[in-house]
Design a protein around this motif. Structure first.
Motif, PDB file in Angstrom:
ATOM      1  N   VAL A 105       1.024  -1.139  -0.165  1.00 49.46           N
ATOM      2  CA  VAL A 105      -0.099  -0.076  -0.089  1.00 49.46           C
ATOM      3  C   VAL A 105       1.013   1.199  -0.060  1.00 49.46           C
ATOM      4  O   VAL A 105       1.966   0.944   0.626  1.00 49.46           O
ATOM      5  CB  VAL A 105      -1.181   0.118   1.257  1.00 49.46           C
ATOM      6  N   THR A 106       0.360   2.445  -0.560  1.00 48.75           N
ATOM      7  CA  THR A 106       0.992   3.503  -0.603  1.00 48.75           C
ATOM      8  C   THR A 106       0.486   4.741   0.372  1.00 48.75           C
ATOM      9  O   THR A 106      -0.697   4.713   0.652  1.00 48.75           O
ATOM     10  CB  THR A 106       1.227   4.123  -2.114  1.00 48.75           C
ATOM     11  N   GLN A 109      -2.647   6.143  -1.241  1.00 49.84           N
ATOM     12  CA  GLN A 109      -3.863   5.581  -1.109  1.00 49.84           C
ATOM     13  C   GLN A 109      -4.402   5.546   0.215  1.00 49.84           C
ATOM     14  O   GLN A 109      -5.703   5.534   0.415  1.00 49.84           O
ATOM     15  CB  GLN A 109      -3.541   4.016  -1.572  1.00 49.84           C
ATOM     16  N   LEU A 113      -8.210   6.919   1.101  1.00 56.03           N
ATOM     17  CA  LEU A 113      -8.768   6.088   1.930  1.00 56.03           C
ATOM     18  C   LEU A 113      -9.523   7.082   2.944  1.00 56.03           C
ATOM     19  O   LEU A 113     -10.987   6.980   3.065  1.00 56.03           O
ATOM     20  CB  LEU A 113      -8.173   5.010   2.352  1.00 56.03           C
ATOM     21  N   ARG A 138      -8.281   7.419  -8.830  1.00 55.58           N
ATOM     22  CA  ARG A 138      -7.341   6.304  -9.312  1.00 55.58           C
ATOM     23  C   ARG A 138      -6.704   5.798  -8.198  1.00 55.58           C
ATOM     24  O   ARG A 138      -6.584   4.529  -7.880  1.00 55.58           O
ATOM     25  CB  ARG A 138      -6.412   7.033 -10.063  1.00 55.58           C
ATOM     26  N   ALA A 139      -6.367   6.450  -7.120  1.00 56.20           N
ATOM     27  CA  ALA A 139      -5.726   5.836  -5.837  1.00 56.20           C
ATOM     28  C   ALA A 139      -6.655   5.049  -5.142  1.00 56.20           C
ATOM     29  O   ALA A 139      -6.380   3.816  -4.418  1.00 56.20           O
ATOM     30  CB  ALA A 139      -5.081   7.154  -4.877  1.00 56.20           C
ATOM     31  N   ALA A 140      -8.083   5.437  -4.897  1.00 54.21           N
ATOM     32  CA  ALA A 140      -8.885   4.441  -4.387  1.00 54.21           C
ATOM     33  C   ALA A 140      -9.100   3.383  -4.948  1.00 54.21           C
ATOM     34  O   ALA A 140      -9.285   2.339  -4.535  1.00 54.21           O
ATOM     35  CB  ALA A 140     -10.123   5.346  -4.170  1.00 54.21           C
ATOM     36  N   ASP A 142      -7.105   1.818  -7.057  1.00 51.64           N
ATOM     37  CA  ASP A 142      -5.910   0.964  -7.123  1.00 51.64           C
ATOM     38  C   ASP A 142      -5.817   0.187  -5.474  1.00 51.64           C
ATOM     39  O   ASP A 142      -5.561  -0.879  -5.836  1.00 51.64           O
ATOM     40  CB  ASP A 142      -4.768   1.877  -7.061  1.00 51.64           C
ATOM     41  N   LEU A 143      -6.169   0.923  -4.500  1.00 51.67           N
ATOM     42  CA  LEU A 143      -6.287   0.220  -3.213  1.00 51.67           C
ATOM     43  C   LEU A 143      -7.277  -0.720  -3.158  1.00 51.67           C
ATOM     44  O   LEU A 143      -6.934  -1.950  -2.717  1.00 51.67           O
ATOM     45  CB  LEU A 143      -6.672   1.196  -2.319  1.00 51.67           C
ATOM     46  N   GLU A 144      -8.251  -0.590  -3.948  1.00 53.78           N
ATOM     47  CA  GLU A 144      -9.510  -1.636  -3.917  1.00 53.78           C
ATOM     48  C   GLU A 144      -8.894  -2.876  -4.888  1.00 53.78           C
ATOM     49  O   GLU A 144      -9.062  -4.047  -4.219  1.00 53.78           O
ATOM     50  CB  GLU A 144     -10.813  -1.154  -4.573  1.00 53.78           C
TER      51      GLU A 144
END
Length: 406
Positions: A105-106, A109, A113, A138-140, A142-144
């Motif tokens: 995880v970054t 992200q 969240l 995009r970050a959300a 990617d985390l999903e």
């Protein structure tokens, strides 16, 4: 989340350097080159304005600030790992596949969240953390994708979190809280600002022990940043468990409603029926239930211990008050009492000042079995900073002397 969130891989590299005492060994552990690890530590030192490690021919040794910082980084990693472990169990992944899912995880992200959780809307969330909406979206996503489980659901009111996302948000906020505490500890070590204490306060604490404890602390550490949040118990407990507050002060619950908090009793608080000094019942020798039922009352919302006691005083089928005002505002309660013949049931400590100055008074009526334990609730496993420990010590001392003071 007041401070900067560094690159999470750099934080892991820093922790590995302290544990192994070597940049090369740390590089092998976090799958980075040795120059990259050296550069990562240098960047963190620049952000913190402090040297984290002494580089000597015989090895690498953490400075005092380095140990403070890396201890918090380790606690931060624990919370992230705990949150991701729930994701792994739900996705039914093989342990070897994603044993270190939290390493992937970054920081972007995590910020996305938490921002979405607090705003409930992508555009508002993006604005709150200063990035574009497409970047946040995009970050959300990617985390999903990384978690391989749904985290967000569309609703007419905005974006809702799934149950797993709520668990991940709680652990993420606790992880980022550890980072904020690391910044505070470093500043305090260098002789800077006093640090932060976030307090959740229920009515009794606001009028009794909390003002004395806050004034006592600020007298010794005037640069301490203190925030006080009031509200019903359920909301304050949620804020405590999510790291928005550090300490919850007020009536304790039996049993403890969740297993990730701990309670410490300070004193027992008896209840009393209170009215204005010249209320007609003040001169009555034998006050009956019918006398009480004939009066107008002010009571708190359902769920409050005093409301529960009020309901037991007037069981179904018997005489009951016809006029009842429901409010939790002490300011309003005191004003209504002093300007009318209304009654309320309240902590004796909460009206100590009004009794002292002849504004309010307890009815000459003894209430049985009304003592409530008042104390402190904190997160299980919480590691307070020095200033938070100082405040707890003062709060505990004042609380345990409450019956002498008030």
């Amino acid at each position: 989340m007041d401070g900067v969130i560094p690159n999470l891989k750099h934080l892991r590299a820093c922790e590995a350097v302290l544990r192994t005492g070597s940049f090369s060994a740390a590089a092998n552990e976090v799958f980075m080159s040795q120059p990259a690890v050296t550069q990562a530590v240098a960047k963190l030192e620049m952000v913190l304005g402090s040297v984290l490690f002494d580089r000597r021919p015989e090895g690498v040794f953490a400075t005092d600030i380095g140990r403070l910082f890396v201890n918090r980084v380790g606690r931060m990693q624990h919370y992230l790992a705990t949150g991701m472990a729930e994701i792994m169990r739900s996705a039914r992944r093989q342990h070897g596949q994603t044993a270190k899912l939290h390493h992937l995880v970054t920081s972007v992200q995590l910020r996305a969240l938490v921002a979405i959780a607090e705003a409930g809307n992508f555009s508002l969330a993006a604005r709150s953390i200063g990035i574009s909406q497409p970047s946040l979206h995009r970050a959300a996503r990617d985390l999903e994708h990384l978690c391989a489980v749904p985290l967000f659901e569309k609703a007419s009111s905005g974006i809702l979190l799934t149950k797993l996302a709520e668990i991940l948000v709680m652990n993420t906020k606790l992880a980022l809280m550890e980072l904020d505490q690391a910044y505070d500890e470093i500043e305090a070590w260098k002789g800077g600002r006093g640090g932060r204490v976030a307090i959740g306060s229920m009515p009794l604490a606001r009028s009794a022990i909390l003002p004395a404890a806050v004034n006592d602390l600020l007298g010794q550490a005037p640069d301490t940043r203190i925030s006080i949040i009031d509200g019903p118990y359920r909301e304050l407990l949620f804020a405590l468990r999510h790291g928005d507050i550090d300490i919850l002060i007020g009536a304790l619950r039996d049993p403890v409603p969740v297993d990730d908090v701990v309670q410490e009793r300070l004193f027992d608080d008896p209840l009393a029926i209170v009215a204005r000094v010249n209320h007609p019942l003040m001169t009555k020798d034998n006050i009956t239930l019918n006398d009480l039922a004939a009066c107008a009352w002010i009571v708190p919302r359902r769920g409050a211990p005093t409301r529960e006691y009020f309901e037991t005083m007037f069981p179904d089928g018997g005489p009951r008050p016809q006029s009842v005002i429901v409010t939790g505002s002490l300011v309003l309660i005191r004003r209504l009492l002093s300007t009318s013949n209304q009654l309320t049931i309240i902590s004796r400590h909460q009206i100590a000042q009004e009794e002292k100055y002849g504004e309010l008074r307890r009815l000459p009526l003894a209430l049985s079995d009304t003592e409530r334990p008042i104390g402190i609730t904190t997160r299980k496993g919480w590691s307070p900073t020095a200033i938070q420990r100082d405040f707890l010590s003062r709060l505990t001392d004042i609380g345990r002397r409450a019956n002498e003071i008030w």
